[in-house]
Scaffold this motif. Structure first.
Motif, short mmCIF file in Angstrom:
data_model
loop_
_atom_site.label_atom_id
_atom_site.label_comp_id
_atom_site.label_asym_id
_atom_site.label_seq_id
_atom_site.Cartn_x
_atom_site.Cartn_y
_atom_site.Cartn_z
N GLN A 1 9.81 11.86 -10.03
CA GLN A 1 8.62 11.18 -10.84
C GLN A 1 8.45 9.48 -10.59
O GLN A 1 8.04 9.06 -11.35
CB GLN A 1 8.80 11.44 -12.37
CG GLN A 1 8.41 12.71 -12.85
CD GLN A 1 6.72 12.87 -12.71
OE1 GLN A 1 6.10 12.40 -13.25
NE2 GLN A 1 6.63 14.11 -12.48
N GLY A 2 9.12 9.07 -9.56
CA GLY A 2 9.28 7.85 -9.34
C GLY A 2 7.90 7.30 -8.81
O GLY A 2 7.33 6.23 -9.35
N VAL B 1 16.09 17.34 0.06
CA VAL B 1 16.57 15.69 -0.20
C VAL B 1 17.84 16.12 -1.35
O VAL B 1 17.88 16.88 -2.42
CB VAL B 1 15.49 15.14 -0.98
CG1 VAL B 1 14.78 15.79 -2.24
CG2 VAL B 1 15.89 13.52 -1.63
N GLU C 1 -0.48 -4.76 3.16
CA GLU C 1 0.69 -4.11 3.63
C GLU C 1 1.37 -4.80 4.41
O GLU C 1 0.70 -5.26 5.56
CB GLU C 1 0.29 -2.57 3.74
CG GLU C 1 1.31 -1.78 4.43
CD GLU C 1 2.60 -1.62 3.53
OE1 GLU C 1 2.44 -1.50 2.39
OE2 GLU C 1 3.67 -1.63 4.17
N LEU D 1 3.89 -3.06 -10.85
CA LEU D 1 3.64 -1.85 -11.18
C LEU D 1 4.74 -1.11 -10.09
O LEU D 1 5.11 -1.52 -8.96
CB LEU D 1 2.10 -1.23 -10.98
CG LEU D 1 1.48 -1.36 -9.66
CD1 LEU D 1 1.87 0.01 -8.67
CD2 LEU D 1 0.08 -1.02 -9.90
N LEU E 1 20.32 4.98 -3.14
CA LEU E 1 19.56 5.02 -4.08
C LEU E 1 19.94 3.98 -5.00
O LEU E 1 21.09 3.78 -5.52
CB LEU E 1 19.91 6.40 -4.83
CG LEU E 1 19.47 7.77 -3.93
CD1 LEU E 1 19.95 8.87 -4.90
CD2 LEU E 1 18.46 7.65 -3.38
N ALA F 1 4.51 5.08 -10.87
CA ALA F 1 3.87 4.28 -10.17
C ALA F 1 2.34 4.31 -10.19
O ALA F 1 1.51 3.49 -10.35
CB ALA F 1 4.34 3.82 -8.68
N ILE G 1 7.60 14.96 -1.17
CA ILE G 1 7.45 14.66 -2.59
C ILE G 1 6.71 15.35 -3.42
O ILE G 1 5.82 16.23 -2.88
CB ILE G 1 6.44 13.05 -2.41
CG1 ILE G 1 6.89 12.40 -3.69
CG2 ILE G 1 4.97 13.36 -2.16
CD1 ILE G 1 6.56 10.73 -3.46
N ALA H 1 8.52 -1.76 -8.05
CA ALA H 1 8.78 -3.18 -8.37
C ALA H 1 9.21 -3.66 -9.52
O ALA H 1 9.76 -4.49 -10.20
CB ALA H 1 7.29 -3.92 -8.00
N LYS I 1 2.71 -9.26 5.47
CA LYS I 1 3.90 -9.48 4.73
C LYS I 1 3.93 -10.68 3.90
O LYS I 1 3.85 -11.71 4.26
CB LYS I 1 5.21 -9.39 5.48
CG LYS I 1 6.41 -9.49 4.83
CD LYS I 1 7.66 -9.35 5.52
CE LYS I 1 8.88 -8.99 4.63
NZ LYS I 1 10.03 -8.77 5.33
N LEU I 2 3.94 -10.43 2.56
CA LEU I 2 3.92 -11.61 1.55
C LEU I 2 4.91 -12.62 1.78
O LEU I 2 6.20 -12.02 1.77
CB LEU I 2 3.77 -10.86 0.16
CG LEU I 2 4.12 -12.19 -0.94
CD1 LEU I 2 2.63 -12.91 -1.22
CD2 LEU I 2 4.22 -11.49 -2.19
N ALA J 1 2.99 -4.38 -6.16
CA ALA J 1 3.23 -2.99 -5.85
C ALA J 1 4.00 -2.67 -4.73
O ALA J 1 3.86 -1.71 -3.64
CB ALA J 1 1.91 -2.21 -5.52
N ARG K 1 4.93 13.47 2.48
CA ARG K 1 4.74 12.20 1.80
C ARG K 1 3.90 11.11 2.91
O ARG K 1 2.90 10.61 2.20
CB ARG K 1 6.09 11.30 1.80
CG ARG K 1 6.05 10.23 0.97
CD ARG K 1 7.41 9.50 1.02
NE ARG K 1 7.40 8.39 0.49
CZ ARG K 1 8.03 7.64 -0.81
NH1 ARG K 1 8.52 8.59 -1.40
NH2 ARG K 1 7.61 6.59 -1.19
N GLY L 1 0.43 1.40 -4.78
CA GLY L 1 -0.57 0.29 -4.46
C GLY L 1 -1.90 1.10 -3.93
O GLY L 1 -2.88 0.27 -4.23
N ALA M 1 0.79 -1.22 0.18
CA ALA M 1 -0.10 0.11 -0.09
C ALA M 1 0.90 1.30 0.11
O ALA M 1 0.58 2.08 0.59
CB ALA M 1 -0.92 0.04 1.17
N PHE N 1 0.95 2.97 9.00
CA PHE N 1 1.79 4.02 8.59
C PHE N 1 2.58 4.89 9.59
O PHE N 1 1.44 5.36 10.48
CB PHE N 1 1.25 4.52 7.40
CG PHE N 1 1.18 3.84 6.19
CD1 PHE N 1 2.57 2.96 5.73
CD2 PHE N 1 0.09 3.49 5.34
CE1 PHE N 1 2.48 2.29 4.45
CE2 PHE N 1 0.10 2.57 4.30
CZ PHE N 1 1.36 2.04 3.70
#
Ligand code: FAD
Length: 378
Positions: A301-302, A223, A35, A288, A271, A306, A47, A291, A125-126, A154, A104, A17, A13, A40
């Motif tokens: 634009q990262g 940043v 997630e 997406l 990075l 997504a 951002i 990933a 967690k997958l 995602a 963000r 996602g 998420a 969070f």
């Protein structure tokens, strides 16, 4: 369109996602988002959300809310990090939506609130995916499992879904780190200096991007991109320090020195990136965002890529219905690969808006106005 029984699971998420979940729910699909984080936290970072993304936010009804909490700069200034000379003054208006810079965590909260109640599951967690050919078994580290007809990965740069498709492979360390710090604007009042809404300070091999993260402009954020030979830490980020910042930007402009002097806490992030993937989907699994095409964040634009992915994937699934997911996934990749790869390569090169240039190809883009290219036309 879904017949109401087919289910889509989204793993992660994050910024991509959560929007994918909200867009697909608005389109009538049965969505659950899983997630790994227990909840969070308001991570100290800002951002940019350009007009290309605000057009997507309109679809889930959050654009006005995002604008109401954001700083909305009229220009992106690029300046020489040492002399302060302007190398570009790029207007951010005139692209059909507002350009926002925002915290963000605040943005993520709005995105997650756009999901239907009860469809975002934290602490999941997958661990493993098994695509049986007729559906996908999703197993989580807490020992629970669910089934879905298709799974959207995602789950960011270290994606477990990507690993299931393409095998284990660590991302490439770029040789750069990003320092991130939030500064209370009160601390800047004592300086007889102008702190512009959105400015990138460029040195020969390093830079500092600076902007406000709130509508009240009470929080200023920087940043950086700074060369760093190797990432020797296990974690996603480590603490940095004012001294380390002062050493990295010694001799730079007085505004940069003021920002460093005013820094209480600063973190340092490696990075990473990856080469373009040979495939974006296989069977019932599709990727997406980071990933799929992580990049150095130097175009800001990262997350935008997504979110554009999320919008295009939704469009393609609406076009074909879930039962025809293979066609949808093919269409999605056909309509996203070139743009995402172009942004990935310009972002990694860190040249965007250094000199005066027209950014309409990025900000003027309206994903809903683009005709869908068929797979064979690609
Ligand atoms: P993420 O946001 O990374 O989300 C992935 C989610 O998946 C996370 O919530 C994670 O906890 C979850 N997850 C991971 N593994 C699992 C698992 N096994 N099971 C369940 N959940 C899992 N982009 C911009 O557009 N603008 C900017 O200004 C900008 N600045 C940046 C500054 C820095 C220093 C960095 C490092 C990046 C920046 N980016 C920026 C890039 C941006 O952060 C990423 O491109 C963006 O977050 C990618 O979104 P995503 O949803 O694909 O992945």
């Amino acid at each position: 369109m879904s017949n109401g029984k087919e289910k889509i699971a989204i793993i992660g998420a994050g910024l991509g996602g959560a929007v994918a979940g909200a867009l697909l729910q608005h389109a009538g699909f049965d969505i659950n988002v899983y997630e790994q984080a227990p909840s969070f936290s308001r991570l100290g970072a800002g951002i940019h959300m350009g007009p290309n993304i605000m057009k997507i936010f309109e679809r889930i009804g959050v654009d006005k809310k995002v604008i109401s909490i954001s700083s909305t700069p009229s220009h992106w200034f690029s300046r020489d990090g040492i002399t302060g000379e302007y190398t570009a003054r790029v207007p951010l208006e005139g692209y059909g939506q507002t350009y926002c810079t925002v915290h963000r965590g605040d943005l993520q909260a709005i995105q997650c609130d756009a999901l239907q109640p009860g469809t975002l599951h934290f602490g999941k967690k997958l661990a493993r995916l098994d695509d049986s050919g007729t559906d996908v078994l999703i197993e989580f580290e807490d020992g629970t499992s669910v089934r879905a007809d298709i799974v959207i990965g995602a789950d960011g740069i270290n994606s477990r879904v990507r690993e299931t498709l393409l095998g284990e492979e660590k991302p490439n360390y770029s040789g750069w780190v990003g320092h991130r710090a939030l500064i209370s604007s009160d601390k800047l009042k004592k300086y007889d200096l102008t702190f512009e809404d959105c400015v990138k300070w460029w040195g020969p091999d390093r830079h500092m991007m600076v902007y406000y993260t709130t509508a009240r402009r009470d929080e200023y954020y920087y940043v950086t991109g700074v060369p760093h030979p190797a990432w020797e830490f296990d974690s996603a980020f480590v603490d940095s320090s004012r001294d380390e910042m002062a050493a990295a930007f010694e001799g730079y402009h007085p505004i940069i020195q003021a920002l460093i002097e005013s820094t209480d806490e600063v973190t340092k992030w490696p990075l990473f990136n990856r080469n373009p993937l040979p495939l974006w989907s296989k069977g019932r699994l599709v990727l997406l965002g980071d990933a799929c095409h992580p990049m150095k964040p130097h175009m800001a634009q990262g997350a935008a890529m997504a979110i554009e992915d999320a919008a295009m994937l939704t469009r393609c699934l609406q076009e074909t219905g879930i039962s025809n997911f293979r066609t949808a996934f093919g269409l999605y990749e056909t309509n996203r690969r070139d743009r995402a790869t172009r942004v990935q390569s310009v972002s990694n090169a860190n040249t965007f808006l250094l000199k005066q240039e027209d950014p309409a190809w990025v900000y003027g883009y309206d994903i809903y106005a683009e005709p869908l290219k068929s797979e064979t036309a690609a």
